[in-house]
Design an enzyme around this catalytic site. Structure first.
Site, PDB file in Angstrom:
ATOM      1  N   SER A 180       1.063  -1.050   0.099  1.00  0.00           N
ATOM      2  CA  SER A 180       0.088  -0.107  -0.106  1.00  0.00           C
ATOM      3  C   SER A 180       0.933   1.108   0.065  1.00  0.00           C
ATOM      4  CB  SER A 180      -0.976  -0.066   1.103  1.00  0.00           C
ATOM      5  OG  SER A 180      -1.837   0.833   1.026  1.00  0.00           O
ATOM      6  N   ASP A 341      -8.906  -6.411  -5.040  1.00  0.00           N
ATOM      7  CA  ASP A 341      -8.622  -4.878  -4.500  1.00  0.00           C
ATOM      8  C   ASP A 341      -9.143  -4.022  -5.005  1.00  0.00           C
ATOM      9  OD1 ASP A 341      -7.321  -2.663  -3.574  1.00  0.00           O
ATOM     10  OD2 ASP A 341      -5.266  -3.656  -3.553  1.00  0.00           O
ATOM     11  N   HIS A 370      -8.174  -5.075  -0.740  1.00  0.00           N
ATOM     12  CA  HIS A 370      -6.934  -4.221  -0.502  1.00  0.00           C
ATOM     13  C   HIS A 370      -6.603  -4.798   0.799  1.00  0.00           C
ATOM     14  CE1 HIS A 370      -3.831  -1.716  -0.630  1.00  0.00           C
ATOM     15  NE2 HIS A 370      -4.029  -1.032   0.678  1.00  0.00           N
TER      16      HIS A 370
END
Length: 390
Positions: A180, A341, A370
């Site tokens: 991320s 995601d 995610h």
């Protein structure tokens, strides 16, 4: 806990054999400061000028470490956390550590990042609120930076990490790994400092934050700034706009999970009224819980600063575009995406995988969206083991 090699002294335990105590003295600098009651250390790195021209006169970086730096200093791994993470990658929660490790099982003897042969570092990011200089840190006048803290970019965050590596005498990392927002920095390390990274592992991330992603971040930023307790960002020593941040977290958390997971897990199930509260849907209760939970451990100003740093992410900015930037990478690049995601769609990882240096694109199956990059521990472990050759 093992510490970076440099100053070594022989000490004795009562009735035992001598052992070697290794202090974190490197490059002639004084020993870094330990954080009592935790495994954190603090490195004081001096001045840092960020992209908007502001100079932070006294940068401090909080970090944790596992394993031992070898004599060649070529076995160091840097683990980079996501938006509301910190340096506590593995280990239990404690009195001064509000959350357990966010990638538990990743680091240790025989783990994917095997501390029998690797020296692993994790630093709290620039702009954070877990020990590294951020909006709640003292400015030169002794008051918190608050609204005066500069608008920083992912490149500024990496510049702070480069200064940290210099402080420890690490010229080149064996591996830089992150997911991320941490994955953004792993890519930026490989693009901006190709001579300092041998391997880069980017999980659930992309080459640039898209218009759609910025659109999702905008109401989060507004929710915090419109809270009456925000006070222009100068709310210390009060709790500040925790209600606004709770709403921001609800918006964000909905993007962290997949539509399928939320529908299967909660659907239209009701949440019974408790203590006079109105009846609500279970999914509403779930999101509100996560919003309130964040307010107990995270500074709203840091949430703003780090979210805007994510908005800034574009490896092609000033480098001739994304394709040209990807051609700058010389590290062995490993990219992993989560198939469900919706915050960082797999197509964004596929763009990263077009880099000539990319050795593999891993598609992780998960129903969790995610957050699969944190939840699917076994799949992530396989990706990291493959990348580091462990």
């Amino acid at each position: 806990m093992d510490r970076p090699t440099s100053a070594m002294t022989s000490v004795h335990r009562s009735g035992g054999d001598p052992v070697v105590a290794v202090g974190p003295v490197t490059g002639g600098r004084p020993a870094d400061r330990p954080d009592a009651g935790t495994d954190r250390w603090f490195a004081d790195l001096g001045r840092l000028t960020v992209e908007d021209g502001t100079t932070l006169p006294a940068l401090t970086v909080a970090y944790e470490q596992w394993g031992r730096l070898n004599a060649r200093r070529d076995n160091a791994v840097l683990v980079l956390h996501a938006l509301t993470g910190d340096s506590h990658v593995v280990g239990p929660a404690g009195p001064q550590q509000p959350t357990p490790g966010w990638w538990d099982g990743l680091i240790g003897p025989g783990a994917p990042l095997d501390t029998d042969r690797l020296y692993v570092l994790a630093a709290n990011v620039l702009g954070g609120c877990r020990g590294t200089t951020g909006p709640s840190s003292p400015a030169p006048d002794g008051r918190p930076w608050g609204s005066r803290f500069p608008r920083i970019t992912v490149r500024d965050q990496v510049a702070a990490e480069v200064a940290f590596a210099d402080h420890l005498g690490i010229e080149r990392f064996h591996t830089v790994v992150g997911g991320s927002m941490g994955g953004m920095r792993a890519v930026e390390w490989a693009v901006g400092h190709p001579d300092r990274v041998a391997r880069s592992v980017a999980i659930a991330t992309g080459a640039a934050f898209s218009g759609d992603q910025i659109a999702w971040s905008t109401p989060q930023l507004d929710a915090i700034r419109l809270d009456p307790e925000f006070r222009g960002g100068d709310y210390y020593p009060g709790a500040g706009p925790v209600r606004g941040m709770a709403v921001a977290r609800q918006i964000a958390h909905a993007t962290y999970r997949s539509a399928l997971e939320l529908d299967v897990r909660f659907g239209r199930d009701p949440q019974p009224a408790v203590d006079g509260a109105a009846e609500q849907f279970a999914v509403q209760s779930y999101l509100r819980h996560h919003g309130r939970k964040l307010g107990r451990r995270f500074d709203p100003n840091s949430y703003l600063v780090l979210t805007e740093a994510m908005n800034s992410h574009d490896i092609g900015r000033g480098r001739g575009g994304i394709t040209a930037a990807l051609h700058r990478i010389t590290a062995e690049l490993t990219v992993a995406v989560v198939d469900s995601d919706r915050l960082f769609p797999p197509a964004q990882g596929e763009v990263l995988a077009t880099a000539p240096a990319c050795r593999a694109l891993h598609v992780l199956h998960s129903e969790y969206g995610h957050d699969g990059f944190l939840i699917e521990a076994g799949a992530v472990a396989d990706v990291v083991r493959d990348a580091v050759g462990n």
